[in-house]
Design an enzyme around this catalytic site. Structure first.
Site, mmCIF file in Angstrom:
data_model
loop_
_atom_site.group_PDB
_atom_site.id
_atom_site.type_symbol
_atom_site.label_atom_id
_atom_site.label_comp_id
_atom_site.label_asym_id
_atom_site.label_seq_id
_atom_site.Cartn_x
_atom_site.Cartn_y
_atom_site.Cartn_z
ATOM 1 N N GLN A 1 -38.560 15.833 78.752
ATOM 2 C CA GLN A 1 -38.728 16.412 80.088
ATOM 3 C C GLN A 1 -37.468 16.215 80.918
ATOM 4 O O GLN A 1 -37.029 15.078 81.132
ATOM 5 C CB GLN A 1 -39.912 15.747 80.791
ATOM 6 N N TYR B 1 -36.548 16.411 84.381
ATOM 7 C CA TYR B 1 -36.943 16.515 85.786
ATOM 8 C C TYR B 1 -36.020 15.667 86.670
ATOM 9 O O TYR B 1 -35.214 16.178 87.425
ATOM 10 C CB TYR B 1 -38.403 16.073 85.957
ATOM 11 N N SER B 2 -36.156 14.341 86.585
ATOM 12 C CA SER B 2 -35.442 13.456 87.505
ATOM 13 C C SER B 2 -33.928 13.552 87.323
ATOM 14 O O SER B 2 -33.421 13.806 86.226
ATOM 15 C CB SER B 2 -35.876 12.008 87.292
ATOM 16 N N GLU C 1 -49.903 16.211 83.372
ATOM 17 C CA GLU C 1 -49.364 14.916 82.966
ATOM 18 C C GLU C 1 -50.196 13.786 83.554
ATOM 19 O O GLU C 1 -50.484 12.788 82.896
ATOM 20 C CB GLU C 1 -47.911 14.779 83.432
ATOM 21 N N GLU D 1 -46.349 5.771 95.737
ATOM 22 C CA GLU D 1 -46.229 6.213 97.130
ATOM 23 C C GLU D 1 -46.427 7.732 97.232
ATOM 24 O O GLU D 1 -47.109 8.228 98.143
ATOM 25 C CB GLU D 1 -44.859 5.814 97.694
#
Length: 398
Positions: A128, A130-131, A246, A385
């Site tokens: 993946q 993404y980040s 996910e 969070e």
């Protein structure tokens, strides 16, 4: 809620147990037990995926027309529970549970025909993208850019914390194809062949000693426009859809329960001097067990929704949040149960390939690595969070 099984469901339970007994080798079982991560190494996990595929069980939750089994919610729960109890390896979650549903929901007929069979068979192993450095929780600020050049995109940038990128031959990635009034605008969802020239993968060793994550660099990487899923600039929508699967498409409670059971057995053994005799340890085991029961009830509700074709929705954030917190509670408990033995360090990976006598009994070998690896549970897949923000906005209207 009535969780008793009827005759047909009990017969299916026997069928699942028979399949596992026939196909789960001792090597697979031991390797899974000695893997601190939630991800199995490909040589173990993909062997199990191929066995599932041969039986037609490779993609629980997928529509039947794309290779999913014809299961009721109860059968899905039985399968997941029996798999956890037996200690089967994890399959390539990135393929079956993440990019697969996105391709099914938004991919072109050509993409479905090409990628879905390869996910089912285990021919493709996905990671993946993404980040990025500086774009983790604030994922919409990502800077990896794809510039259109004829029938290709030319991609430049970097992705980080990319799990199993060193094993994967495919990546699904969010990249910026244009700029808009909002950060979420102009992001596209791209499928990338990891053997494409210009891709460099560098390892990141975690505090647990595992090579699980990586940083991936893209230098003028040319990817066909045909590899874009859905419309250009709509990737943020597809990416959120994927994250719901996910976070909310599995049965985490079954594995949590087995993990707690293993810690409780250690606490009752002479290896730990019967740590269970400590009132604090005994009370914490009971508390975690109650938390797992509550999580299980929520998972069953979501499973019923998935079976009718719905995506998990915002409740997936509750599942992700509680799963992460309970996992960490189990691993903390494990470290306290083994006491001074937690000071022993075994740096070799994978643990199931050790060719020397470990410093602690094998039953304790993964306790500390799992605890250290588990510090990331409340970060990856969306921080706690962020999950609380989603719950507040989408479910409570705050």
């Amino acid at each position: 809620m009535d969780l008793s099984f009827n005759a047909e469901e009990r017969a299916f339970q026997d069928e699942v147990r028979g399949f596992i007994a026939k196909n789960l080798t001792e090597e697979m079982k031991r390797a899974t037990a000695l893997t601190p991560s939630v991800f199995s190494d490909p040589d173990i996990g993909m062997a199990w995926q191929r066995a599932l595929h041969r039986r037609g069980w490779g993609a629980p939750g997928w529509p039947v027309e794309y290779g999913g089994p014809v299961w009721t919610p109860a059968q899905r729960w039985i399968f997941e529970t029996e798999s956890a109890r037996a200690g089967v390896p994890n399959v390539n979650v990135m393929g079956v549970k993440m990019v697969g549903p996105v391709i099914i929901g938004f991919g072109s007929p050509e993409q479905k025909n090409f990628y879905l069979p390869r996910i089912l068979s285990g021919e493709d192993y996905w990671c993946q993208g993404y980040s990025e450095p500086g774009s983790g929780s604030d994922l919409s600020s990502l800077k990896t850019r794809a510039v259109r050049d004829g029938d290709d995109y030319i991609i430049n940038g970097t992705k980080i914390w990319t799990t199993h990128a060193h094993h994967a031959n495919r990546m699904f990635a969010l990249v910026r194809t244009s700029d808009g009034p909002r950060q979420q605008d102009g992001i596209s969802f791209i499928l990338i062949d990891m053997k494409t020239p210009g891709i460099t993968t560098r390892p990141i060793l975690t505090i647990g000693g595992d090579h699980e994550v990586n940083q991936v660099f893209f230098d003028d990487v040319r990817v066909p426009v045909a590899n874009r899923v859905g419309d250009e600039g709509k990737g943020w929508t597809y990416g959120k859809y994927l994250l719901e699967f996910e976070r909310g498409s599995g049965i985490a409670s079954a594995k949590l329960r087995e993990g707690l059971k293993a810690i409780a057995e250690l606490a009752e053994s002479d290896l730990t001097g019967r740590a269970i005799d400590s009132p604090d340890i005994a009370a914490r085991i009971s508390e975690v067990e109650i938390d797992i029961d509550a999580l299980e009830m929520t998972e069953l509700r979501v499973l019923s929704a998935l079976q009718t074709g719905q995506n998990p929705g915002a409740v997936s954030s509750i599942l992700k949040l509680r799963n992460s917190e309970i996992r960490q509670a189990v691993t903390r408990l494990g470290v306290d149960v083994i006491g001074h033995d937690a000071l022993a360090v075994e740096p070799m990976r994978p643990l199931y390939k050790l060719n020397h006598e470990p410093a602690v009994p094998e039953e304790m070998l993964t306790v500390v690595p799992e605890y250290l690896n588990g510090r990331a549970y409340t970060i990856f897949g969306g921080t706690s969070e962020i999950q609380r923000d989603i719950i507040a906005k989408m479910m409570l209207g705050i």
